[in-house]
Enzyme design. Structure first.
Site, mmCIF file in Angstrom:
data_model
loop_
_atom_site.group_PDB
_atom_site.id
_atom_site.type_symbol
_atom_site.label_atom_id
_atom_site.label_comp_id
_atom_site.label_asym_id
_atom_site.label_seq_id
_atom_site.Cartn_x
_atom_site.Cartn_y
_atom_site.Cartn_z
ATOM 1 N N LYS A 118 53.953 50.526 39.081
ATOM 2 C CA LYS A 118 53.479 51.854 38.650
ATOM 3 C C LYS A 118 54.572 52.634 37.940
ATOM 4 C CE LYS A 118 49.360 52.852 41.169
ATOM 5 N NZ LYS A 118 48.613 53.771 42.024
ATOM 6 N N LYS A 200 45.751 40.695 38.114
ATOM 7 C CA LYS A 200 44.617 41.070 38.975
ATOM 8 C C LYS A 200 43.689 42.014 38.222
ATOM 9 C CE LYS A 200 46.375 45.236 41.012
ATOM 10 N NZ LYS A 200 46.314 46.245 41.996
ATOM 11 N N LYS A 203 41.797 48.822 38.059
ATOM 12 C CA LYS A 203 41.176 50.067 37.601
ATOM 13 C C LYS A 203 41.937 50.698 36.454
ATOM 14 C CE LYS A 203 40.160 51.941 42.127
ATOM 15 N NZ LYS A 203 40.721 52.883 43.067
HETATM 16 P P1 TYM Z 1 43.015 50.919 45.510
HETATM 17 O O1 TYM Z 1 42.241 52.178 45.320
HETATM 18 O O2 TYM Z 1 43.930 50.494 44.430
HETATM 19 O O3 TYM Z 1 42.059 49.708 45.792
HETATM 20 C C1 TYM Z 1 41.058 49.759 46.789
HETATM 21 C C2 TYM Z 1 40.909 48.425 47.480
HETATM 22 O O4 TYM Z 1 40.526 47.412 46.551
HETATM 23 C C3 TYM Z 1 41.413 46.296 46.677
HETATM 24 N N1 TYM Z 1 41.574 45.674 45.344
HETATM 25 C C4 TYM Z 1 41.310 44.383 45.071
HETATM 26 N N2 TYM Z 1 40.878 43.381 45.855
HETATM 27 C C5 TYM Z 1 40.706 42.176 45.265
HETATM 28 N N3 TYM Z 1 40.960 41.942 43.950
HETATM 29 C C6 TYM Z 1 41.398 42.922 43.140
HETATM 30 N N4 TYM Z 1 41.633 42.687 41.846
HETATM 31 C C7 TYM Z 1 41.604 44.227 43.696
HETATM 32 N N5 TYM Z 1 42.023 45.405 43.195
HETATM 33 C C8 TYM Z 1 42.003 46.285 44.217
HETATM 34 C C9 TYM Z 1 42.718 46.911 47.171
HETATM 35 O O5 TYM Z 1 43.545 45.945 47.781
HETATM 36 C C10 TYM Z 1 42.199 47.938 48.146
HETATM 37 O O6 TYM Z 1 41.893 47.345 49.403
HETATM 38 N N6 TYM Z 1 46.746 52.137 48.546
HETATM 39 C C11 TYM Z 1 45.345 51.788 48.535
HETATM 40 C C12 TYM Z 1 44.473 52.862 49.114
HETATM 41 C C13 TYM Z 1 44.839 53.314 50.483
HETATM 42 C C14 TYM Z 1 44.604 52.623 51.699
HETATM 43 C C15 TYM Z 1 45.085 53.466 52.733
HETATM 44 C C16 TYM Z 1 44.037 51.389 51.992
HETATM 45 C C17 TYM Z 1 45.448 54.491 50.798
HETATM 46 N N7 TYM Z 1 45.582 54.571 52.145
HETATM 47 C C18 TYM Z 1 45.010 53.095 54.068
HETATM 48 C C19 TYM Z 1 43.981 51.020 53.347
HETATM 49 C C20 TYM Z 1 44.454 51.847 54.353
HETATM 50 C C21 TYM Z 1 44.945 51.570 47.097
HETATM 51 O O7 TYM Z 1 45.589 51.970 46.186
HETATM 52 O O8 TYM Z 1 43.782 50.974 46.927
#
Ligand code: TYM
Length: 333
Positions: A118, A200, A203
């Site tokens: 990032k 990967k 978003k």
């Molecule tokens: P975020 O918003 O980037 O993504 C949400 C969830 O989607 C999963 N993910 C994927 N899984 C498989 N293949 C992909 N290409 C892919 N892209 C995203 C992410 O692993 C995630 O599970 N930091 C976290 C949000 C968060 C969180 C938490 C999660 C904040 N606090 C506490 C769990 C517990 C995040 O940025 O997710």
């Protein structure tokens, strides 16, 4: 404060209300959340404080929070069973994050892969929040005495740091925090980008050809799969060394629940064009009812607000109990 108690183990997970939600988010996270609701007491957070580590327009952020809540429910999260809430409205997240900040080493945060990625992407806005992001995530998890954290592979390093911080605090102050466990859905923990299967699905990708958004129109889904990058091979088999093909087959498998053998049999003698058409078909078929429910929910705004209010109240009550325990253990106040 009295909090209704469930004997089930707890799950907490969350998603940032930024940009679009894509099938990587769905297959890596939300789909397993839906399945876990019966066995676990679940908390699904909309992590808007994480979202502002990257610049957001206030109007779109507010709207994206509602849209994400609508997607959670449309995908099968039942607000009568699970708690859906907005992170910024439960002040305990920021409070516990501050306490954990005093335990984490800056060098530990600098090692985080997501921070490195990032800060490369946002060179003009490498703010302290971006570095501190995993600490806030640790607070999200530890506040709820969470047993299991279901996430995609890209978040596993953050969950490991969460466990380290919980153990560190426990070593210094007694048995205060529950140490959670990471849960990856192995097969779909890393859905690859359609336009570059070595990366990967993301978003924040610069091209919309990278992902299938949960609200993409059927035609768009067909076009994106048609253009998906594959190799020059001919046989359709699950071979991780052919990442483009492997990704399409993984998506097909996740949406149909068929075995690898049955899928290879199904496509025997077919070329990539037929495979891409079929993958698009099963994805469209799965997303259509989700999209219908999503749009219907967005037309019932007051219901959405009520769900978020109730979720926030419940989350706040539970978070406060943990926080009081931490305050007492540290001698604060
Ligand atoms: P975020 O918003 O980037 O993504 C949400 C969830 O989607 C999963 N993910 C994927 N899984 C498989 N293949 C992909 N290409 C892919 N892209 C995203 C992410 O692993 C995630 O599970 N930091 C976290 C949000 C968060 C969180 C938490 C999660 C904040 N606090 C506490 C769990 C517990 C995040 O940025 O997710």
């Amino acid at each position: 404060m009295r909090v209704p108690h469930s004997s089930k183990p707890r799950v907490l997970s969350g998603i940032q209300p930024t940009n679009v939600l894509h099938i990587g988010n769905y297959l890596g996270a939300i789909k397993q959340w839906v399945d876990m609701q019966k066995e676990y007491e679940c908390f699904f957070c909309i992590v808007d404080l994480h979202a502002i580590t990257v610049q957001q327009k206030s109007k779109s952020l507010h709207e994206n929070i509602r849209r994400l809540a609508a997607f959670y429910i449309a995908c099968g999260i039942d607000p009568a069973v699970s708690t859906i809430f907005v992170q910024s409205r439960v002040s305990g997240h920021a409070e516990l994050a501050w306490i954990l900040n005093t335990l984490v080493k800056v060098s530990e945060l600098e090692r985080m892969t997501q921070y490195k990625d990032k800060s490369n992407q946002h060179r003009t806005n490498i703010n302290a929040g971006l570095l501190d992001y995993p600490v806030l995530m640790a607070a999200d998890i530890l506040l709820y005495d969470t047993d299991v954290v279901p996430v995609g592979e890209d978040q596993s390093q953050h969950v490991e740091l969460t466990c380290t911080l919980a153990r560190r605090l426990n070593t210094q102050f007694g048995n205060v925090l529950k140490v959670p466990k990471l849960k990856l859905c192995v097969e779909t923990a890393r859905i690859a980008a359609l336009d570059d299967p070595l990366k990967k699905m993301s978003k924040s990708a610069s091209s919309a050809m990278n992902y299938i958004a949960l609200d993409d129109a059927s035609k768009t889904i067909q076009q994106k799969f048609q253009k998906a990058v594959t190799d020059s091979g001919r046989t359709i088999v699950f071979d991780p060394k052919r990442p483009g093909l492997y990704n399409l087959l993984t998506i097909y498998k996740a949406f149909t629940d068929e075995s690898e053998q049955a899928i290879e049999e199904h496509f025997r003698g077919n070329g990539y064009a037929a495979l891409k058409q079929e993958v698009a078909r099963v994805v469209i078929q799965a997303l259509e009812p989700i999209q219908d429910r999503y749009h219907a929910l967005l037309d019932r705004r007051s219901e959405l607000e009520q769900i978020l209010d109730a979720g926030t109240k419940h989350a706040h009550a539970i978070a406060r109990v943990t926080l009081e325990r931490v305050f007492r253990a540290l001698g604060l106040g």
